[in-house]
Design a protein around this motif. Sequence first.
Motif, PDB file in Angstrom:
ATOM      1  N   TYR A 165      -7.556 -28.628  -3.024  1.00  8.87           N
ATOM      2  CA  TYR A 165      -7.983 -29.980  -3.378  1.00  8.87           C
ATOM      3  C   TYR A 165      -6.805 -30.922  -3.154  1.00  8.87           C
ATOM      4  O   TYR A 165      -5.647 -30.507  -3.058  1.00  8.87           O
ATOM      5  CB  TYR A 165      -8.480 -30.048  -4.827  1.00  8.87           C
ATOM      6  CG  TYR A 165      -7.481 -29.567  -5.860  1.00  8.87           C
ATOM      7  CD1 TYR A 165      -6.609 -30.444  -6.487  1.00  8.87           C
ATOM      8  CD2 TYR A 165      -7.412 -28.219  -6.207  1.00  8.87           C
ATOM      9  CE1 TYR A 165      -5.692 -30.015  -7.426  1.00  8.87           C
ATOM     10  CE2 TYR A 165      -6.502 -27.775  -7.162  1.00  8.87           C
ATOM     11  CZ  TYR A 165      -5.644 -28.674  -7.764  1.00  8.87           C
ATOM     12  OH  TYR A 165      -4.738 -28.240  -8.691  1.00  8.87           O
ATOM     13  N   ALA A 166      -7.112 -32.213  -3.069  1.00  8.55           N
ATOM     14  CA  ALA A 166      -6.061 -33.215  -2.890  1.00  8.55           C
ATOM     15  C   ALA A 166      -5.168 -33.239  -4.123  1.00  8.55           C
ATOM     16  O   ALA A 166      -5.670 -33.153  -5.252  1.00  8.55           O
ATOM     17  CB  ALA A 166      -6.689 -34.590  -2.677  1.00  8.55           C
ATOM     18  N   PRO A 167      -3.819 -33.277  -3.977  1.00 14.80           N
ATOM     19  CA  PRO A 167      -3.066 -33.569  -2.750  1.00 14.80           C
ATOM     20  C   PRO A 167      -2.606 -32.349  -1.959  1.00 14.80           C
ATOM     21  O   PRO A 167      -1.826 -32.491  -1.025  1.00 14.80           O
ATOM     22  CB  PRO A 167      -1.835 -34.305  -3.311  1.00 14.80           C
ATOM     23  CG  PRO A 167      -1.569 -33.605  -4.612  1.00 14.80           C
ATOM     24  CD  PRO A 167      -2.933 -33.284  -5.172  1.00 14.80           C
ATOM     25  N   TYR A 168      -3.087 -31.151  -2.314  1.00 14.68           N
ATOM     26  CA  TYR A 168      -2.538 -29.930  -1.726  1.00 14.68           C
ATOM     27  C   TYR A 168      -3.159 -29.557  -0.380  1.00 14.68           C
ATOM     28  O   TYR A 168      -2.605 -28.748   0.352  1.00 14.68           O
ATOM     29  CB  TYR A 168      -2.702 -28.765  -2.712  1.00 14.68           C
ATOM     30  CG  TYR A 168      -2.052 -29.035  -4.045  1.00 14.68           C
ATOM     31  CD1 TYR A 168      -0.681 -28.928  -4.205  1.00 14.68           C
ATOM     32  CD2 TYR A 168      -2.808 -29.424  -5.148  1.00 14.68           C
ATOM     33  CE1 TYR A 168      -0.076 -29.188  -5.421  1.00 14.68           C
ATOM     34  CE2 TYR A 168      -2.208 -29.684  -6.372  1.00 14.68           C
ATOM     35  CZ  TYR A 168      -0.847 -29.564  -6.497  1.00 14.68           C
ATOM     36  OH  TYR A 168      -0.249 -29.838  -7.702  1.00 14.68           O
ATOM     37  N   VAL A 169      -4.321 -30.141  -0.058  1.00  9.58           N
ATOM     38  CA  VAL A 169      -5.009 -29.790   1.179  1.00  9.58           C
ATOM     39  C   VAL A 169      -4.130 -30.029   2.400  1.00  9.58           C
ATOM     40  O   VAL A 169      -4.102 -29.218   3.338  1.00  9.58           O
ATOM     41  CB  VAL A 169      -6.331 -30.580   1.309  1.00  9.58           C
ATOM     42  CG1 VAL A 169      -6.956 -30.369   2.687  1.00  9.58           C
ATOM     43  CG2 VAL A 169      -7.305 -30.167   0.219  1.00  9.58           C
ATOM     44  N   SER A 170      -3.395 -31.142   2.396  1.00 10.40           N
ATOM     45  CA  SER A 170      -2.587 -31.478   3.572  1.00 10.40           C
ATOM     46  C   SER A 170      -1.542 -30.411   3.865  1.00 10.40           C
ATOM     47  O   SER A 170      -1.202 -30.174   5.035  1.00 10.40           O
ATOM     48  CB  SER A 170      -1.916 -32.844   3.394  1.00 10.40           C
ATOM     49  OG  SER A 170      -1.117 -32.871   2.225  1.00 10.40           O
ATOM     50  N   ASN A 171      -1.034 -29.730   2.825  1.00 11.58           N
ATOM     51  CA  ASN A 171      -0.066 -28.655   3.055  1.00 11.58           C
ATOM     52  C   ASN A 171      -0.690 -27.506   3.830  1.00 11.58           C
ATOM     53  O   ASN A 171      -0.034 -26.867   4.659  1.00 11.58           O
ATOM     54  CB  ASN A 171       0.470 -28.128   1.715  1.00 11.58           C
ATOM     55  CG  ASN A 171       1.330 -29.138   0.989  1.00 11.58           C
ATOM     56  OD1 ASN A 171       1.977 -29.967   1.611  1.00 11.58           O
ATOM     57  ND2 ASN A 171       1.327 -29.075  -0.338  1.00 11.58           N
ATOM     58  N   LEU A 172      -1.967 -27.247   3.574  1.00  9.26           N
ATOM     59  CA  LEU A 172      -2.651 -26.139   4.245  1.00  9.26           C
ATOM     60  C   LEU A 172      -3.048 -26.500   5.672  1.00  9.26           C
ATOM     61  O   LEU A 172      -2.984 -25.655   6.572  1.00  9.26           O
ATOM     62  CB  LEU A 172      -3.879 -25.724   3.433  1.00  9.26           C
ATOM     63  CG  LEU A 172      -3.563 -25.094   2.077  1.00  9.26           C
ATOM     64  CD1 LEU A 172      -4.831 -24.916   1.253  1.00  9.26           C
ATOM     65  CD2 LEU A 172      -2.856 -23.766   2.247  1.00  9.26           C
ATOM     66  N   THR A 173      -3.461 -27.733   5.878  1.00  9.89           N
ATOM     67  CA  THR A 173      -3.814 -28.135   7.242  1.00  9.89           C
ATOM     68  C   THR A 173      -2.582 -28.129   8.148  1.00  9.89           C
ATOM     69  O   THR A 173      -2.678 -27.844   9.339  1.00  9.89           O
ATOM     70  CB  THR A 173      -4.472 -29.525   7.263  1.00  9.89           C
ATOM     71  OG1 THR A 173      -3.588 -30.485   6.671  1.00  9.89           O
ATOM     72  CG2 THR A 173      -5.783 -29.511   6.484  1.00  9.89           C
ATOM     73  N   LYS A 174      -1.427 -28.421   7.567  1.00 11.30           N
ATOM     74  CA  LYS A 174      -0.189 -28.362   8.349  1.00 11.30           C
ATOM     75  C   LYS A 174       0.159 -26.938   8.768  1.00 11.30           C
ATOM     76  O   LYS A 174       0.944 -26.728   9.691  1.00 11.30           O
ATOM     77  CB  LYS A 174       0.962 -28.971   7.541  1.00 11.30           C
ATOM     78  CG  LYS A 174       0.854 -30.487   7.366  1.00 11.30           C
ATOM     79  CD  LYS A 174       1.892 -31.024   6.388  1.00 11.30           C
ATOM     80  CE  LYS A 174       1.704 -32.517   6.159  1.00 11.30           C
ATOM     81  NZ  LYS A 174       2.622 -33.046   5.116  1.00 11.30           N
ATOM     82  N   ARG A 175      -0.414 -25.966   8.084  1.00  8.21           N
ATOM     83  CA  ARG A 175      -0.177 -24.561   8.409  1.00  8.21           C
ATOM     84  C   ARG A 175      -1.289 -23.982   9.271  1.00  8.21           C
ATOM     85  O   ARG A 175      -1.401 -22.767   9.453  1.00  8.21           O
ATOM     86  CB  ARG A 175       0.004 -23.745   7.129  1.00  8.21           C
ATOM     87  CG  ARG A 175       1.175 -24.226   6.273  1.00  8.21           C
ATOM     88  CD  ARG A 175       1.507 -23.271   5.155  1.00  8.21           C
ATOM     89  NE  ARG A 175       2.224 -22.099   5.622  1.00  8.21           N
ATOM     90  CZ  ARG A 175       3.543 -22.054   5.849  1.00  8.21           C
ATOM     91  NH1 ARG A 175       4.279 -23.142   5.670  1.00  8.21           N
ATOM     92  NH2 ARG A 175       4.111 -20.944   6.256  1.00  8.21           N
TER      93      ARG A 175
END
Length: 298
Positions: free
Chosen positions: A183-193
Amino acid sequence: MKKIIFFAVLLTIVSISSLFTYRYVMNLNQEQIRISTNPWVGFTPFIYAQEKGWLEKTPFRFIWLVDLTENSRMYEREFTQGFTATQYELMHFKEHSHIKPVFLIDRSVGADVILSNRSLNELRNTHDPITVYLERGSLHDDILKAFIKENALEHQALILKNSSQQSMALIEPASTPIIALSYAPYVSNLTKRGLVAIASTATMKSFIIVDALYMDERFVTGREDEYRKLKTIFNRALEQLSTDPHEYYQTIHGYLEGQSYDEFMATTQQIEWLNHGSNEAIARQLETQHISTDRLLP
Protein backbone atom coordinates in the motif's frame (compact mmCIF):
# COMPACT_ATOMS: atom_id res chain seq x y z
CA MET A 1 14.72 15.57 5.98
CA LYS A 2 12.78 15.24 9.16
CA LYS A 3 14.00 12.16 11.02
CA ILE A 4 11.52 10.19 13.04
CA ILE A 5 12.92 9.38 16.44
CA PHE A 6 13.09 5.66 17.22
CA PHE A 7 12.80 4.43 20.75
CA ALA A 8 12.57 1.10 22.54
CA VAL A 9 9.52 0.21 24.60
CA LEU A 10 9.92 -2.61 27.10
CA LEU A 11 6.68 -4.50 27.65
CA THR A 12 6.31 -7.27 30.25
CA ILE A 13 3.47 -9.76 29.85
CA VAL A 14 3.21 -12.69 32.25
CA SER A 15 6.85 -12.21 33.22
CA ILE A 16 7.99 -12.42 29.59
CA SER A 17 9.69 -9.27 28.32
CA SER A 18 9.61 -8.24 24.68
CA LEU A 19 11.45 -5.31 23.21
CA PHE A 20 9.73 -3.37 20.44
CA THR A 21 11.06 -0.42 18.48
CA TYR A 22 8.53 2.28 17.66
CA ARG A 23 8.54 5.63 16.03
CA TYR A 24 7.71 7.99 18.79
CA VAL A 25 6.42 11.45 18.18
CA MET A 26 6.17 13.35 21.45
CA ASN A 27 6.66 12.80 25.18
CA LEU A 28 3.62 11.06 26.62
CA ASN A 29 1.97 11.16 30.01
CA GLN A 30 -0.96 9.40 31.57
CA GLU A 31 -3.42 12.20 30.76
CA GLN A 32 -2.77 12.11 27.05
CA ILE A 33 -4.72 10.05 24.52
CA ARG A 34 -2.29 7.89 22.58
CA ILE A 35 -3.12 6.86 19.02
CA SER A 36 -1.02 4.54 16.86
CA THR A 37 -0.90 5.15 13.14
CA ASN A 38 1.27 4.75 10.03
CA PRO A 39 2.25 6.84 6.98
CA TRP A 40 -0.70 5.68 4.85
CA VAL A 41 -1.67 8.54 2.52
CA GLY A 42 -5.03 8.99 4.26
CA PHE A 43 -3.37 9.51 7.63
CA THR A 44 -0.89 12.16 6.48
CA PRO A 45 -3.10 15.07 7.65
CA PHE A 46 -2.23 13.93 11.17
CA ILE A 47 1.47 14.13 10.28
CA TYR A 48 0.99 17.64 8.89
CA ALA A 49 -0.94 18.80 11.95
CA GLN A 50 1.71 17.35 14.23
CA GLU A 51 4.58 19.00 12.34
CA LYS A 52 2.79 22.34 12.45
CA GLY A 53 2.29 22.10 16.20
CA TRP A 54 -1.50 22.04 15.94
CA LEU A 55 -1.76 19.05 18.30
CA GLU A 56 0.30 20.52 21.12
CA LYS A 57 -2.69 22.01 22.94
CA THR A 58 -4.77 18.86 22.51
CA PRO A 59 -4.56 15.62 24.50
CA PHE A 60 -3.78 13.60 21.36
CA ARG A 61 -0.34 12.11 20.72
CA PHE A 62 0.44 9.94 17.72
CA ILE A 63 2.82 6.98 17.66
CA TRP A 64 4.09 6.17 14.18
CA LEU A 65 4.41 2.50 13.26
CA VAL A 66 5.15 0.45 10.16
CA ASP A 67 3.63 -3.02 10.52
CA LEU A 68 -0.16 -3.20 10.36
CA THR A 69 -0.40 -5.74 13.19
CA GLU A 70 1.38 -3.42 15.65
CA ASN A 71 -1.86 -1.51 16.29
CA SER A 72 -3.33 -4.52 18.07
CA ARG A 73 -0.17 -5.19 20.08
CA MET A 74 -0.02 -1.62 21.33
CA TYR A 75 -3.73 -1.51 22.22
CA GLU A 76 -3.85 -4.91 23.89
CA ARG A 77 -0.95 -3.89 26.13
CA GLU A 78 -2.86 -0.71 27.03
CA PHE A 79 -0.12 1.49 25.61
CA THR A 80 -2.59 3.19 23.26
CA GLN A 81 -6.27 4.04 23.48
CA GLY A 82 -6.92 4.10 19.76
CA PHE A 83 -5.49 3.79 16.28
CA THR A 84 -6.06 4.61 12.63
CA ALA A 85 -6.83 1.53 10.55
CA THR A 86 -9.17 -0.25 8.19
CA GLN A 87 -12.17 -2.19 9.39
CA TYR A 88 -10.27 -5.40 8.66
CA GLU A 89 -7.51 -4.62 11.15
CA LEU A 90 -10.19 -4.22 13.80
CA MET A 91 -11.78 -7.53 12.84
CA HIS A 92 -8.44 -9.26 13.48
CA PHE A 93 -8.27 -8.00 17.07
CA LYS A 94 -8.75 -10.68 19.71
CA GLU A 95 -11.19 -8.49 21.64
CA HIS A 96 -12.64 -5.26 20.30
CA SER A 97 -16.00 -4.83 22.01
CA HIS A 98 -15.04 -1.35 23.27
CA ILE A 99 -13.46 -0.14 20.00
CA LYS A 100 -15.56 1.99 17.68
CA PRO A 101 -14.90 4.35 14.77
CA VAL A 102 -15.03 8.01 15.82
CA PHE A 103 -14.67 9.51 12.38
CA LEU A 104 -14.17 8.14 8.89
CA ILE A 105 -11.06 9.10 6.97
CA ASP A 106 -10.98 7.57 3.52
CA ARG A 107 -11.92 4.70 1.25
CA SER A 108 -9.15 3.03 -0.73
CA VAL A 109 -9.84 3.16 -4.47
CA GLY A 110 -6.46 2.00 -5.73
CA ALA A 111 -3.90 2.70 -3.01
CA ASP A 112 -3.93 -0.91 -1.73
CA VAL A 113 -2.11 -2.91 -4.36
CA ILE A 114 -1.24 -6.48 -5.30
CA LEU A 115 2.00 -6.71 -7.27
CA SER A 116 3.74 -9.55 -9.06
CA ASN A 117 6.55 -10.48 -11.41
CA ARG A 118 3.97 -12.31 -13.53
CA SER A 119 0.77 -11.32 -15.30
CA LEU A 120 -2.55 -12.57 -13.98
CA ASN A 121 -2.81 -15.01 -16.86
CA GLU A 122 0.67 -16.34 -16.15
CA LEU A 123 -0.22 -16.81 -12.49
CA ARG A 124 -3.35 -18.77 -13.44
CA ASN A 125 -1.34 -21.10 -15.68
CA THR A 126 1.90 -21.52 -13.76
CA HIS A 127 2.89 -24.96 -12.46
CA ASP A 128 5.29 -23.44 -9.92
CA PRO A 129 4.31 -22.57 -6.35
CA ILE A 130 3.64 -18.84 -5.94
CA THR A 131 5.49 -17.10 -3.12
CA VAL A 132 3.24 -14.51 -1.48
CA TYR A 133 4.69 -11.73 0.68
CA LEU A 134 2.14 -10.19 3.03
CA GLU A 135 1.58 -8.99 6.58
CA ARG A 136 -0.13 -11.99 8.19
CA GLY A 137 -2.86 -11.33 10.71
CA SER A 138 -3.86 -8.08 9.00
CA LEU A 139 -6.22 -7.01 6.22
CA HIS A 140 -3.70 -8.57 3.81
CA ASP A 141 -5.14 -11.97 4.70
CA ASP A 142 -8.58 -10.70 3.65
CA ILE A 143 -7.36 -8.99 0.48
CA LEU A 144 -5.50 -12.11 -0.62
CA LYS A 145 -8.54 -14.29 -0.04
CA ALA A 146 -10.74 -11.98 -2.13
CA PHE A 147 -8.08 -11.66 -4.84
CA ILE A 148 -7.69 -15.43 -5.16
CA LYS A 149 -11.45 -15.92 -5.45
CA GLU A 150 -11.98 -13.11 -7.96
CA ASN A 151 -9.16 -14.32 -10.20
CA ALA A 152 -9.75 -18.08 -10.05
CA LEU A 153 -6.44 -18.89 -8.40
CA GLU A 154 -7.81 -21.36 -5.85
CA HIS A 155 -6.02 -24.25 -7.56
CA GLN A 156 -2.58 -22.69 -7.24
CA ALA A 157 -0.08 -23.64 -4.53
CA LEU A 158 0.81 -20.62 -2.41
CA ILE A 159 3.79 -20.20 -0.11
CA LEU A 160 2.81 -17.47 2.38
CA LYS A 161 5.66 -15.43 3.83
CA ASN A 162 4.93 -13.05 6.69
CA SER A 163 6.80 -9.90 5.79
CA SER A 164 6.85 -6.25 6.84
CA GLN A 165 6.64 -3.53 4.22
CA GLN A 166 10.25 -2.56 4.88
CA SER A 167 11.50 -6.11 4.31
CA MET A 168 9.38 -6.41 1.16
CA ALA A 169 11.36 -3.50 -0.24
CA LEU A 170 14.37 -5.85 -0.27
CA ILE A 171 12.72 -8.53 -2.44
CA GLU A 172 15.17 -9.67 -5.10
CA PRO A 173 14.22 -10.47 -8.71
CA ALA A 174 13.23 -14.12 -8.98
CA SER A 175 12.71 -16.68 -11.71
CA THR A 176 9.75 -18.14 -9.81
CA PRO A 177 6.38 -16.37 -9.46
CA ILE A 178 6.01 -13.79 -6.68
CA ILE A 179 3.06 -11.86 -5.30
CA ALA A 180 3.44 -8.97 -2.85
CA LEU A 181 0.65 -7.12 -1.04
CA SER A 182 1.42 -3.49 -0.34
CA TYR A 183 0.00 0.00 0.00
CA ALA A 184 1.06 3.63 -0.37
CA PRO A 185 3.73 4.84 0.34
CA TYR A 186 5.50 1.47 0.09
CA VAL A 187 4.26 0.43 -3.37
CA SER A 188 6.80 2.62 -5.15
CA ASN A 189 9.65 0.70 -3.48
CA LEU A 190 8.36 -2.53 -5.00
CA THR A 191 7.78 -1.15 -8.47
CA LYS A 192 11.37 0.08 -8.46
CA ARG A 193 12.40 -3.55 -7.93
CA GLY A 194 10.54 -4.67 -11.03
CA LEU A 195 7.19 -5.79 -9.63
CA VAL A 196 4.06 -4.68 -11.47
CA ALA A 197 0.59 -3.98 -10.11
CA ILE A 198 -1.84 -6.72 -11.18
CA ALA A 199 -4.79 -5.73 -8.98
CA SER A 200 -5.82 -3.07 -6.49
CA THR A 201 -8.81 -1.72 -4.64
CA ALA A 202 -9.63 0.08 -7.89
CA THR A 203 -10.12 -3.22 -9.74
CA MET A 204 -11.36 -5.62 -7.07
CA LYS A 205 -15.14 -5.83 -7.16
CA SER A 206 -15.87 -7.60 -3.89
CA PHE A 207 -13.57 -5.80 -1.47
CA ILE A 208 -14.20 -2.42 0.18
CA ILE A 209 -11.55 -0.91 2.46
CA VAL A 210 -12.51 1.97 4.73
CA ASP A 211 -10.02 3.78 6.96
CA ALA A 212 -11.14 5.44 10.17
CA LEU A 213 -9.98 6.67 13.54
CA TYR A 214 -10.89 3.89 15.96
CA MET A 215 -10.98 4.57 19.69
CA ASP A 216 -11.75 2.73 22.87
CA GLU A 217 -15.11 4.35 23.60
CA ARG A 218 -14.27 4.53 27.31
CA PHE A 219 -11.82 7.29 26.32
CA VAL A 220 -14.45 9.07 24.23
CA THR A 221 -17.29 9.38 26.71
CA GLY A 222 -17.35 12.90 28.12
CA ARG A 223 -14.60 14.06 25.73
CA GLU A 224 -16.58 14.27 22.52
CA ASP A 225 -15.70 17.95 22.03
CA GLU A 226 -12.00 17.09 22.00
CA TYR A 227 -12.56 14.61 19.19
CA ARG A 228 -14.58 17.18 17.27
CA LYS A 229 -11.61 19.54 17.56
CA LEU A 230 -9.29 16.78 16.32
CA LYS A 231 -11.53 16.25 13.31
CA THR A 232 -11.48 20.00 12.65
CA ILE A 233 -7.68 19.96 12.79
CA PHE A 234 -7.63 17.01 10.39
CA ASN A 235 -9.88 18.86 7.94
CA ARG A 236 -7.72 21.99 8.23
CA ALA A 237 -4.63 19.96 7.28
CA LEU A 238 -6.49 18.38 4.40
CA GLU A 239 -7.44 21.83 3.13
CA GLN A 240 -3.75 22.71 3.07
CA LEU A 241 -3.09 19.66 0.86
CA SER A 242 -5.57 21.08 -1.61
CA THR A 243 -4.36 24.70 -1.31
CA ASP A 244 -0.59 24.19 -1.38
CA PRO A 245 0.35 20.55 -2.08
CA HIS A 246 4.07 21.33 -2.44
CA GLU A 247 4.25 22.89 1.01
CA TYR A 248 2.19 20.01 2.42
CA TYR A 249 4.55 17.44 0.90
CA GLN A 250 7.65 19.26 2.12
CA THR A 251 6.22 19.25 5.65
CA ILE A 252 5.49 15.51 5.74
CA HIS A 253 7.95 13.96 3.29
CA GLY A 254 10.29 12.69 6.03
CA TYR A 255 7.64 10.14 6.96
CA LEU A 256 6.96 8.89 3.41
CA GLU A 257 9.65 6.22 3.03
CA GLY A 258 11.36 8.02 0.14
CA GLN A 259 8.20 8.73 -1.87
CA SER A 260 8.68 11.53 -4.38
CA TYR A 261 6.27 14.45 -4.68
CA ASP A 262 4.77 13.03 -7.89
CA GLU A 263 4.39 9.58 -6.35
CA PHE A 264 2.72 11.03 -3.28
CA MET A 265 0.31 13.15 -5.30
CA ALA A 266 -0.60 10.11 -7.41
CA THR A 267 -1.58 8.20 -4.26
CA THR A 268 -3.87 11.04 -3.15
CA GLN A 269 -5.92 10.20 -6.25
CA GLN A 270 -6.16 6.56 -5.16
CA ILE A 271 -8.31 7.24 -2.11
CA GLU A 272 -11.69 8.87 -1.62
CA TRP A 273 -11.70 11.26 1.31
CA LEU A 274 -14.65 10.72 3.65
CA ASN A 275 -14.24 13.77 5.85
CA HIS A 276 -17.21 15.66 4.41
CA GLY A 277 -20.77 14.86 3.49
CA SER A 278 -23.01 11.93 4.28
CA ASN A 279 -21.39 8.52 4.58
CA GLU A 280 -24.51 6.52 5.34
CA ALA A 281 -23.65 3.83 2.77
CA ILE A 282 -20.19 3.38 4.30
CA ALA A 283 -21.69 3.23 7.80
CA ARG A 284 -24.11 0.53 6.64
CA GLN A 285 -21.20 -1.41 5.18
CA LEU A 286 -19.40 -1.32 8.53
CA GLU A 287 -22.54 -2.40 10.36
CA THR A 288 -22.83 -5.46 8.07
CA GLN A 289 -19.31 -6.33 9.25
CA HIS A 290 -20.46 -6.08 12.89
CA ILE A 291 -18.69 -2.77 13.55
CA SER A 292 -20.88 -0.42 15.56
CA THR A 293 -21.04 3.13 14.19
CA ASP A 294 -22.98 4.80 17.00
CA ARG A 295 -19.88 6.85 17.99
CA LEU A 296 -19.31 8.37 14.56
CA LEU A 297 -19.10 12.15 14.63
CA PRO A 298 -21.34 13.98 12.13
